[in-house]
Structures are given as C-alpha cells and as structure tokens.
Design a protein around this motif. Structure first.
Motif, PDB file in Angstrom:
ATOM      1  N   THR A  10       0.819  -1.219   0.000  1.00  0.00           N
ATOM      2  CA  THR A  10       0.000   0.000   0.000  1.00  0.00           C
ATOM      3  C   THR A  10       0.848   1.262   0.000  1.00  0.00           C
ATOM      4  OG1 THR A  10      -0.111  -0.079   2.420  1.00  0.00           O
ATOM      5  CG2 THR A  10      -1.896  -1.151   1.184  1.00  0.00           C
ATOM      6  N   ASP A  11       2.154   1.124   0.281  1.00  0.00           N
ATOM      7  CA  ASP A  11       3.041   2.285   0.273  1.00  0.00           C
ATOM      8  C   ASP A  11       3.581   2.615  -1.115  1.00  0.00           C
ATOM      9  OD1 ASP A  11       2.868   2.671   3.083  1.00  0.00           O
ATOM     10  OD2 ASP A  11       4.254   0.986   3.348  1.00  0.00           O
ATOM     11  N   LEU A  12       3.329   1.742  -2.087  1.00  0.00           N
ATOM     12  CA  LEU A  12       3.811   2.000  -3.440  1.00  0.00           C
ATOM     13  C   LEU A  12       3.049   3.158  -4.059  1.00  0.00           C
ATOM     14  CD1 LEU A  12       4.121  -1.650  -4.803  1.00  0.00           C
ATOM     15  CD2 LEU A  12       5.989  -0.149  -4.106  1.00  0.00           C
ATOM     16  N   PRO A  13       3.705   3.923  -4.917  1.00  0.00           N
ATOM     17  CA  PRO A  13       3.013   5.019  -5.616  1.00  0.00           C
ATOM     18  C   PRO A  13       1.915   4.479  -6.533  1.00  0.00           C
ATOM     19  CG  PRO A  13       5.404   5.225  -5.800  1.00  0.00           C
ATOM     20  CD  PRO A  13       5.135   3.874  -5.217  1.00  0.00           C
ATOM     21  N   ASP A  14       0.949   5.340  -6.826  1.00  0.00           N
ATOM     22  CA  ASP A  14      -0.170   4.930  -7.674  1.00  0.00           C
ATOM     23  C   ASP A  14       0.292   4.491  -9.061  1.00  0.00           C
ATOM     24  OD1 ASP A  14      -1.803   5.477  -5.603  1.00  0.00           O
ATOM     25  OD2 ASP A  14      -2.723   7.288  -6.458  1.00  0.00           O
ATOM     26  N   VAL A  15       1.348   5.121  -9.563  1.00  0.00           N
ATOM     27  CA  VAL A  15       1.830   4.764 -10.899  1.00  0.00           C
ATOM     28  C   VAL A  15       2.280   3.308 -10.942  1.00  0.00           C
ATOM     29  CG1 VAL A  15       3.561   5.254 -12.655  1.00  0.00           C
ATOM     30  CG2 VAL A  15       2.508   7.141 -11.397  1.00  0.00           C
ATOM     31  N   ILE A  16       3.026   2.876  -9.928  1.00  0.00           N
ATOM     32  CA  ILE A  16       3.509   1.492  -9.889  1.00  0.00           C
ATOM     33  C   ILE A  16       2.354   0.528  -9.632  1.00  0.00           C
ATOM     34  CG2 ILE A  16       5.014  -0.109  -8.665  1.00  0.00           C
ATOM     35  CD1 ILE A  16       6.904   2.179  -8.136  1.00  0.00           C
ATOM     36  N   LEU A  17       1.454   0.889  -8.726  1.00  0.00           N
ATOM     37  CA  LEU A  17       0.298   0.033  -8.472  1.00  0.00           C
ATOM     38  C   LEU A  17      -0.562  -0.133  -9.725  1.00  0.00           C
ATOM     39  CD1 LEU A  17      -0.964   1.043  -4.904  1.00  0.00           C
ATOM     40  CD2 LEU A  17       0.020  -1.144  -5.612  1.00  0.00           C
ATOM     41  N   SER A  18      -0.704   0.928 -10.500  1.00  0.00           N
ATOM     42  CA  SER A  18      -1.501   0.847 -11.726  1.00  0.00           C
ATOM     43  C   SER A  18      -0.895  -0.146 -12.702  1.00  0.00           C
ATOM     44  CB  SER A  18      -1.610   2.225 -12.374  1.00  0.00           C
ATOM     45  OG  SER A  18      -2.288   3.125 -11.525  1.00  0.00           O
ATOM     46  N   ILE A  19       0.438  -0.159 -12.790  1.00  0.00           N
ATOM     47  CA  ILE A  19       1.113  -1.117 -13.683  1.00  0.00           C
ATOM     48  C   ILE A  19       0.889  -2.544 -13.196  1.00  0.00           C
ATOM     49  CG2 ILE A  19       3.352  -1.863 -14.551  1.00  0.00           C
ATOM     50  CD1 ILE A  19       4.275   1.043 -14.381  1.00  0.00           C
ATOM     51  N   LEU A  35     -11.677  -4.783  -3.417  1.00  0.00           N
ATOM     52  CA  LEU A  35     -12.317  -4.780  -2.105  1.00  0.00           C
ATOM     53  C   LEU A  35     -11.356  -4.470  -0.958  1.00  0.00           C
ATOM     54  CD1 LEU A  35     -14.582  -7.947  -2.503  1.00  0.00           C
ATOM     55  CD2 LEU A  35     -15.247  -5.563  -2.790  1.00  0.00           C
ATOM     56  N   VAL A  36     -10.071  -4.332  -1.270  1.00  0.00           N
ATOM     57  CA  VAL A  36      -9.081  -4.115  -0.223  1.00  0.00           C
ATOM     58  C   VAL A  36      -9.264  -2.751   0.436  1.00  0.00           C
ATOM     59  CG1 VAL A  36      -6.615  -3.865   0.254  1.00  0.00           C
ATOM     60  CG2 VAL A  36      -7.426  -5.687  -1.272  1.00  0.00           C
ATOM     61  N   SER A  37      -9.379  -1.715  -0.397  1.00  0.00           N
ATOM     62  CA  SER A  37      -9.522  -0.356   0.116  1.00  0.00           C
ATOM     63  C   SER A  37     -10.124   0.517  -0.968  1.00  0.00           C
ATOM     64  CB  SER A  37      -8.166   0.212   0.559  1.00  0.00           C
ATOM     65  OG  SER A  37      -7.311   0.360  -0.567  1.00  0.00           O
ATOM     66  N   GLN A  38     -10.515   1.718  -0.596  1.00  0.00           N
ATOM     67  CA  GLN A  38     -11.088   2.631  -1.574  1.00  0.00           C
ATOM     68  C   GLN A  38     -10.059   3.010  -2.630  1.00  0.00           C
ATOM     69  OE1 GLN A  38     -12.887   6.060   0.171  1.00  0.00           O
ATOM     70  NE2 GLN A  38     -13.863   6.729  -1.724  1.00  0.00           N
ATOM     71  N   ARG A  39      -8.807   3.128  -2.218  1.00  0.00           N
ATOM     72  CA  ARG A  39      -7.745   3.447  -3.172  1.00  0.00           C
ATOM     73  C   ARG A  39      -7.560   2.320  -4.181  1.00  0.00           C
ATOM     74  NH1 ARG A  39      -1.448   3.172  -1.745  1.00  0.00           N
ATOM     75  NH2 ARG A  39      -0.559   4.103  -3.626  1.00  0.00           N
ATOM     76  N   PHE A  40      -7.524   1.074  -3.688  1.00  0.00           N
ATOM     77  CA  PHE A  40      -7.391  -0.066  -4.588  1.00  0.00           C
ATOM     78  C   PHE A  40      -8.601  -0.157  -5.527  1.00  0.00           C
ATOM     79  CE2 PHE A  40      -4.090  -3.227  -2.841  1.00  0.00           C
ATOM     80  CZ  PHE A  40      -3.224  -2.184  -2.538  1.00  0.00           C
ATOM     81  N   HIS A  41      -9.776   0.133  -4.997  1.00  0.00           N
ATOM     82  CA  HIS A  41     -10.986   0.088  -5.811  1.00  0.00           C
ATOM     83  C   HIS A  41     -10.883   1.068  -6.978  1.00  0.00           C
ATOM     84  CE1 HIS A  41     -15.147   1.173  -6.915  1.00  0.00           C
ATOM     85  NE2 HIS A  41     -15.445  -0.080  -6.587  1.00  0.00           N
ATOM     86  N   LEU A  42     -10.431   2.270  -6.699  1.00  0.00           N
ATOM     87  CA  LEU A  42     -10.314   3.279  -7.742  1.00  0.00           C
ATOM     88  C   LEU A  42      -9.273   2.891  -8.781  1.00  0.00           C
ATOM     89  CD1 LEU A  42     -11.059   6.069  -8.845  1.00  0.00           C
ATOM     90  CD2 LEU A  42      -9.319   7.042  -7.325  1.00  0.00           C
ATOM     91  N   LEU A  43      -8.118   2.398  -8.334  1.00  0.00           N
ATOM     92  CA  LEU A  43      -7.057   2.015  -9.269  1.00  0.00           C
ATOM     93  C   LEU A  43      -7.468   0.811 -10.127  1.00  0.00           C
ATOM     94  CD1 LEU A  43      -3.888   2.415  -7.010  1.00  0.00           C
ATOM     95  CD2 LEU A  43      -4.546   3.830  -8.959  1.00  0.00           C
ATOM     96  N   GLU A  44      -8.168  -0.123  -9.505  1.00  0.00           N
ATOM     97  CA  GLU A  44      -8.601  -1.290 -10.291  1.00  0.00           C
ATOM     98  C   GLU A  44      -9.569  -0.881 -11.387  1.00  0.00           C
ATOM     99  OE1 GLU A  44     -10.558  -4.477 -11.939  1.00  0.00           O
ATOM    100  OE2 GLU A  44     -11.659  -3.121 -10.606  1.00  0.00           O
ATOM    101  N   ARG A  45     -10.504  -0.015 -11.065  1.00  0.00           N
ATOM    102  CA  ARG A  45     -11.472   0.426 -12.064  1.00  0.00           C
ATOM    103  C   ARG A  45     -10.801   1.230 -13.174  1.00  0.00           C
ATOM    104  NH1 ARG A  45     -13.816  -3.144  -9.696  1.00  0.00           N
ATOM    105  NH2 ARG A  45     -15.907  -2.964  -8.809  1.00  0.00           N
ATOM    106  N   ILE A  46      -9.816   2.040 -12.822  1.00  0.00           N
ATOM    107  CA  ILE A  46      -9.126   2.850 -13.824  1.00  0.00           C
ATOM    108  C   ILE A  46      -8.313   1.984 -14.786  1.00  0.00           C
ATOM    109  CG2 ILE A  46      -7.275   4.560 -14.118  1.00  0.00           C
ATOM    110  CD1 ILE A  46      -8.236   5.907 -11.598  1.00  0.00           C
ATOM    111  N   THR A  47      -7.756   0.887 -14.288  1.00  0.00           N
ATOM    112  CA  THR A  47      -6.893   0.042 -15.124  1.00  0.00           C
ATOM    113  C   THR A  47      -7.646  -1.085 -15.816  1.00  0.00           C
ATOM    114  OG1 THR A  47      -6.343  -1.318 -13.188  1.00  0.00           O
ATOM    115  CG2 THR A  47      -4.877   0.520 -13.708  1.00  0.00           C
ATOM    116  N   ARG A  48      -8.938  -1.228 -15.582  1.00  0.00           N
ATOM    117  CA  ARG A  48      -9.719  -2.295 -16.233  1.00  0.00           C
ATOM    118  C   ARG A  48      -9.991  -1.905 -17.681  1.00  0.00           C
ATOM    119  NH1 ARG A  48     -13.565  -6.614 -14.522  1.00  0.00           N
ATOM    120  NH2 ARG A  48     -12.979  -6.051 -12.394  1.00  0.00           N
ATOM    121  N   THR A  49      -9.516  -2.732 -18.620  1.00  0.00           N
ATOM    122  CA  THR A  49      -9.715  -2.455 -20.046  1.00  0.00           C
ATOM    123  C   THR A  49     -10.658  -3.443 -20.714  1.00  0.00           C
ATOM    124  OG1 THR A  49      -7.762  -3.767 -20.607  1.00  0.00           O
ATOM    125  CG2 THR A  49      -7.442  -1.393 -20.261  1.00  0.00           C
ATOM    126  N   PHE A  50     -11.058  -4.495 -20.026  1.00  0.00           N
ATOM    127  CA  PHE A  50     -11.971  -5.479 -20.602  1.00  0.00           C
ATOM    128  C   PHE A  50     -13.095  -5.751 -19.616  1.00  0.00           C
ATOM    129  CE2 PHE A  50      -8.582  -7.577 -18.334  1.00  0.00           C
ATOM    130  CZ  PHE A  50      -9.223  -8.502 -17.540  1.00  0.00           C
TER     131      PHE A  50
END
Length: 699
Positions: A10-19, A35-50
């Motif tokens: 969770t300490d990784l920057p958003d850029v690395i987590l997105s990759i 479901l881990v956290s609100q931050r993870f929820h947002l990043l997962e939705r942003i990186t979903r392409t299918f």
C-alpha cells in the motif's frame, strides 16, 4: 526505542500500483483487489480495459459507471440470452444505447449478439472509434436483402480493422458485395474471421477471391469453405493462388472444410483416405508458401486427399521462416521417413505447434522423424492416424521431453486410453494439457511381459532440424529401448520413471455414449495433484442403446483429483428421444440422470453443461432429474446451461449457497425462435434472476 518501520504494497506510488493491476487478467482476482480499500478500488477500475456485462438489460440503473477505461466490451451475454437487444427505435432502446455510451466512452472493441440489423444501427453510432467487432447469432437469418446485416456496420464503423463472424449465422453471399461497396474500409481490415460453424457449404471459390481482392492488407484470414470437387464453387488451385496473390501480408491463414467444423469424431477403423481427391496440386502449395513469406500460423483442413505433399511442405522452412504453428488435415506423405534423412514436415525445425489429422500413411518412423526434426514442439495433436502405435509415440515423447507440454490424441486405432498413458510416460511430469479417447481396451492388462523389447535407432538433431551422428568413438546412434508394455528403459537418461502428472492442469476426454467414465483414474491418470479443469465430451445415438448396466456414468470417480474446480460436460452430440422411448430404452431425462449422478460429490466452482438433444424436434432442454442433480453441487459459483429449461426446474438452483452466475444459452443452430409456453422466456428469466439476486453470498 522506536518501533521498526514496515513497508507494504500500500506504500507504493499509484503509478507502480496501476502497472501491477493492469498486468492482472483474472477477473475474480481483480474483483478481490478492488475490495481491499477505496484506493485499490479506484485504481482497479481505472486500469480495467476489458469487461463482460451480464444481467438483465432492462435494469438501466444497474449498468456500472466506474469502468470508463474499458476498451473491450462484451454485450453478447446479457439476459435473456439471445434476445433482440436495441432492435427498435423505442425511447427505452435509445436510452439504453446512450446509457452504455456514457458508462463506457472508450470502447474500441465490441462483442454483440445481433438478431436484427436495427441493433447495429442503434448501437454502433455510440462508439465512432470502434475498430474490432464480433457478432454473435445462433438464430436464423431474418428474411432481408442481401448484405442487410453488414451495411449498417460498414456505414457506421469508419475505423474498422477487425471483424469476427465465426459465431454469427448469415449467408455467404451477404459479405462480398458489402466489402466491394466500401473499398476504403475493406482495405483497412487486417483481421477477418469467417470460420462460421453453422455453414453447410461455406464460402465458394469466387467469393473467397472477391473477399481477398477487396481486403489486400489482411494479415489474419480464417474462412470455412468446401474442398469437395463434386460441389459447385469448390476450393482448389485457383483459390489458393488468389489468396497468396491478393493477401501477401498474411501471418495467419486458416482454411477449413465445413465438415471439419462439426466436431464429431471420425471412424478409427478408417485408413485415412477419402474416395475423392482435393484439386490441390503440389505446384499450387509451393506457390502458396512462396507468396506468404510472413506466415506464422497455418491451418489447411481439407477433408479430401492431398497426396504426396511432403516435398511442398519441405519449402516451409525456407519460404516461411516465421512459421510456428501448422495444422494439416487429410494431407498424405507429409513425412516418409525413408532411411535416416529427414524429409517433409520434419524439416520445419522452428515449429512450436503441429496438428496432423487423417494422414493415411503416417507411421511410427514418421513420428520419430518429426520428433527429431521439430525439436521445439510444445503442442502436438494427432487424429485419425491408424498406423501409429505406443512405441512410435513414446519415442517421439522422449525426443521432445524438454519442450512438449500440450498433447491431443484422438481417433487413433492403436492408441486407446491405456496406450496413451504409456506413450506419454516420459513427459508425465511436464505435460500441462492432455486429450485422450476413453477407449478402455486392455485396462485389466495394463502390465505386459518385460522380456519383449523393441529398439529404435535414432539420429541426434540440431535446433535447425538437420541430421548428424552423435560424436562418439564409433559415431554410435542413440538407442531407445521399450519393453512390451511400452515402458522406456532409458526414458530420461538415468532410468527413472515418472509416476505423477505433476504439471497437468487441463484434461479433455472423449467417450462413447453407454460407456462408463469410472475406469479413467485406473488407466494411469490416478495421480494428478494439480488438475484444475476437465472437459468431457459424450457422443453417440442413445436410440441404439439399451439401459446401461450401471446406474451412473461415473463422475464421482473424479473426486480423486483434489484441485478439480472446472468442468465442461458436453452431451450436445448425444442424441435420443426427447419425451418418450420404446420399451427397454431410456428417454433423454433418464440419460441425463445417468450422466450427472455423482456430480454433487465434486467441489466444482464452474460448470458448463450441454444437455443431450433430440434433433428431430430441435430440442435441447434441461430435464427435472438434471436440475435436481445440479442443485446438489453446493460449491458452484458459475453455471452455464447450453440449452433451454422450464422455469420451475431452474428454481432448484437458487438453493446452491454461493451460486451467483447462471445463464441459459441456446448456442446451437438454429436456436429456437419461439420457446414452448412453459419454457424459460423473458418473464421467466426475470423471476429467476430476482430469486438469484435475493440471496446473500458471503464473498
């Protein structure tokens, strides 16, 4: 004293987590991450392409609006499955189209069940940048003008580069005029999949020539056609020459006879030769390979004799240096294996996947030559080859034991279930995917006398497939020895024998109706600790069968596989009486009870089930015994039934604790236009889905 600091993901920057998130393709894993956290929820939705949408299309408020980065959208599984989505100009349909555009503004690839051209007219304008489209339709083609299904597509999709109609029923004459009417769009198409399984005759020679002339920049071309010279418009020398001339940039060429798409098992007693020869000459094959220097994958499933093809196949090494996958159907003389010199397809040393179907003269020495020459093979499939035996296949497996991980053996007279397991013993610890036929000959006699030896003299080959002798004092050739049971005496260099299928994750089997699955673990497949998926295809005419001697097919025997979680049970080619049967025989409901009994003993998460059918009335429906037995699968999460069902039968299923994804699919041609009065219809699906959605699922 200060407490030691700890660092977590969770300490990784958003850029690395997105990759990291973008590299995860498994849907359930991504859902768990969100479901881990609100931050993870947002990043997962942003990186979903299918995304694949399921659920009833009438619930506009349930369309998710957080997946704005999705580029690949699948709308073909909306319920009720196969209904006419957006087929009118009503306000509700227009509102749904606009709602989809707002929720998924970045879509460039779309999969759609399309029963009416009006669906395309209403939906395609929402995504002007659409480049890939896959159409699905198992219902009959509507009575409309030639090309009516495709004109809206080419009028709206100016950026189209890929079109897949392999699961879309239409007429072959629909497509060529549309391609010719829009030359600029046709010239941009690079991927065209016309391998439609519901065709009876496929594309004619002139139609293929017109299509390839209109699409000169194709690099992937798959088409169903007819090679039988007794039919008007058959594919022969002229057609193959036109394909090579019109589309020189092809990297994938798949030409398949429509009879090969039925997926029915042939006759293992056949010698592999047909009564008619295809009109494909050696010179045309040479011209085809010369004209396609970029070819990486090729399928030529002709279903009519192509004789003395070995000399033409030898040119693939030099003319198509990038070729990695090759499938040949009804080709003869592909590897003569005369003496120690390699010939034919054995010279294609860069092949990683090879499929040989109905080769009448392929024998053990030919297999050994292929193993020597094609030393990079990771996937090998052989079907309908009567002359190959355990000893030849086992020797080939020894030669390829460092690379071969995917094997399919079917319809070979001398390779029953026991023989296949013996032949594959050298690679038991490496093989990941396997298909065999459940022919139980000799199960009780699994061990033969060890005094009967047979040796094969082999040359060592280098990576390019050229032959040279092993450098010893007398230039001895390497020798592989086998006992009468097919057991290698020097299978891995030190005499050890592998006992388990430690890497096997997917097992596929064919079995004739009336036979039992129970002997499967006893033929040598008892120790598969990592097996996750099994595919079972049951085929035959129950009208010629009397009641089986046993009360159950034997699914319970699969409980020996501790990690088994996915099953595909395909009884779609099992034919019988839908309602009543003569005295002494069983109707399809009793056969379903026979097939499914014991399935509740397995811990399955996913199940695809094709019920048996009565072709005379085009009837494939779930019976009451089948519904009751499926309801006993208490661990199921996904259940796809490829047929129809009565509503009160389906109501058994919501009692499964964690079941969350259920669908009825009439994905066989022709799909029923109007269901019976008590079959699952739109209102029935709504009531069933409501009952399913009312359940509380812990995870």
């Amino acid at each position: 004293m200060a407490a030691p600091s700890t660092t977590s993901i969770t300490d990784l920057p958003d850029v690395i987590l997105s990759i990291i998130f973008a590299s995860i393709t498994d849907t359930r894993s991504r859902n768990s991450l969100s479901l881990v956290s609100q931050r993870f929820h947002l990043l997962e939705r942003i990186t979903r392409t299918f995304l694949t949408l399921r659920g009833n299309a009438r619930y506009l408020y349930l369309i998710p609006n957080a997946f704005r980065s999705v580029t690949d959208l699948d709308l073909s599984l909306l319920s009720p499955w196969g209904h006419s989505l957006l087929s009118s100009s009503s306000p509700s349909d227009l509102l749904l189209a606009q709602r989809l555009r707002q929720a998924f503004p970045s879509v460039t690839s779309l999969t759609l069940y399309c029963r009416s051209p009006a669906t395309l007219r209403n939906l395609l304008p929402q995504w002007p940048r659409l480049s890939h489209l896959k159409l699905v339709r198992w219902h009959q083609r509507p009575q409309s003008d030639i090309g009516a299904d495709f004109y809206p597509l080419f009028e709206q999709c100016k950026s189209l580069t890929s079109l897949d109609v392999s699961t879309f029923y239409y007429w072959t004459e629909d497509l060529p005029p549309v391609l010719q009417a829009f030359p600029n769009i046709s010239a941009n198409i690079t991927h065209l999949n016309l391998l439609t399984t519901s065709f009876m005759e496929g594309f004619k020679s002139q139609e293929i020539q017109d299509i390839t002339a209109a699409c000169p920049n194709l690099n992937k071309f798959l088409v169903a056609c007819m090679f039988d010279p007794r039919y008007i418009g058959f594919v022969g020398d002229e057609t193959l020459s036109a394909v090579a001339t019109n589309c020189p940039k092809l990297t994938l060429l798949h030409l398949a006879d429509t009879s090969s798409l039925t997926n029915q098992r042939g006759d293992p007693e056949s010698d592999g030769f047909t009564s008619e020869d295809a009109r494909i000459s050696r010179e045309t094959l040479i011209q085809l390979f010369n004209g396609l220097p970029l070819l990486e994958e090729s399928v030529l499933d002709v279903c009519k004799n192509v004789r003395e093809s070995g000399s033409a196949l030898e040119l693939l090494k030099s003319k198509c240096p990038n070729l990695r996958a090759l499938k040949l159907g009804q080709f003869h003389g592909i590897c003569l294996a005369i003496g120690s010199q390699l010939d034919g397809v054995a010279l294609c040393g860069r092949l990683e996947s090879l499929s040989i179907k109905n080769c009448g003269d392929l024998n053990d020495m030919g297999l050994i030559a292929i193993g020597r020459g094609c030393c990079r093979l990771a996937k090998f499939e052989v079907e309908g080859c009567k002359n190959i035996t355990v000893k030849g296949f086992r020797t080939m497996a020894c030669l390829l034991q460092k690379t071969l991980v995917d094997v399919r053996i079917s319809c070979c007279k001398n390779l029953d279930a026991v023989a296949c397991c013996r032949a594959l013993e050298p690679i038991r610890d490496r093989i990941q995917k396997l298909h065999i036929d459940c022919i139980w000959n000799g199960v009780a006699e699994s061990h033969s006398s060890a005094s009967d030896f047979l040796s094969f003299d082999l040359n060592v080959v280098n990576d390019e497939g050229s032959s040279f002798s092993e450098d010893t004092d007398s230039k001895k050739k390497r020798k592989y020895c086998f006992d009468g049971g097919g057991n290698s005496m020097q299978s891995n260099g030190n005499g050890s024998r592998f006992k388990t299928w430690g890497s096997l994750k997917s097992l596929s089997v064919w079995i004739e109706v009336g036979d039992l699955l129970t002997p499967l673990p006893n033929v040598g497949l008892d120790d598969c600790p990592n097996l996750e998926e099994i595919i079972i295809k049951v085929e035959g005419d129950t009208r010629r069968q009397y009641k089986p001697s046993e009360c159950a097919f034997g699914l319970g025997c699969l409980a020996v596989y501790p990690r088994l979680s996915k099953m595909k049970l395909d009884c779609g080619e099992t034919i019988g009486f839908a309602l009543t049967a003569p005295s002494g025989q069983m109707d399809l409901s009793l056969w379903e009870r026979f097939f499914l009994k014991g399935i509740g003993e397995l811990r399955l998460n996913e199940l695809d089930y094709w019920p048996p059918q009565d072709r005379d009335v085009n009837h494939r429906s779930l019976s009451l015994p089948a519904a009751g037995l499926l309801a006993q699968c208490v661990t199921l999460r996904k259940l796809f039934i490829h047929g129809t069902a009565y509503e009160h039968f389906m109501m058994f299923l919501p009692h499964i604790p964690n079941l969350r994804d259920v669908q009825l699919r009439e994905d066989y041609y022709p799909a029923p236009e109007t269901d019976m009065s008590t079959e699952m219809r739109v209102d029935s699906c709504r009531r069933f889905e409501d009952a399913l959605n009312r359940k509380r699922i812990d995870d």
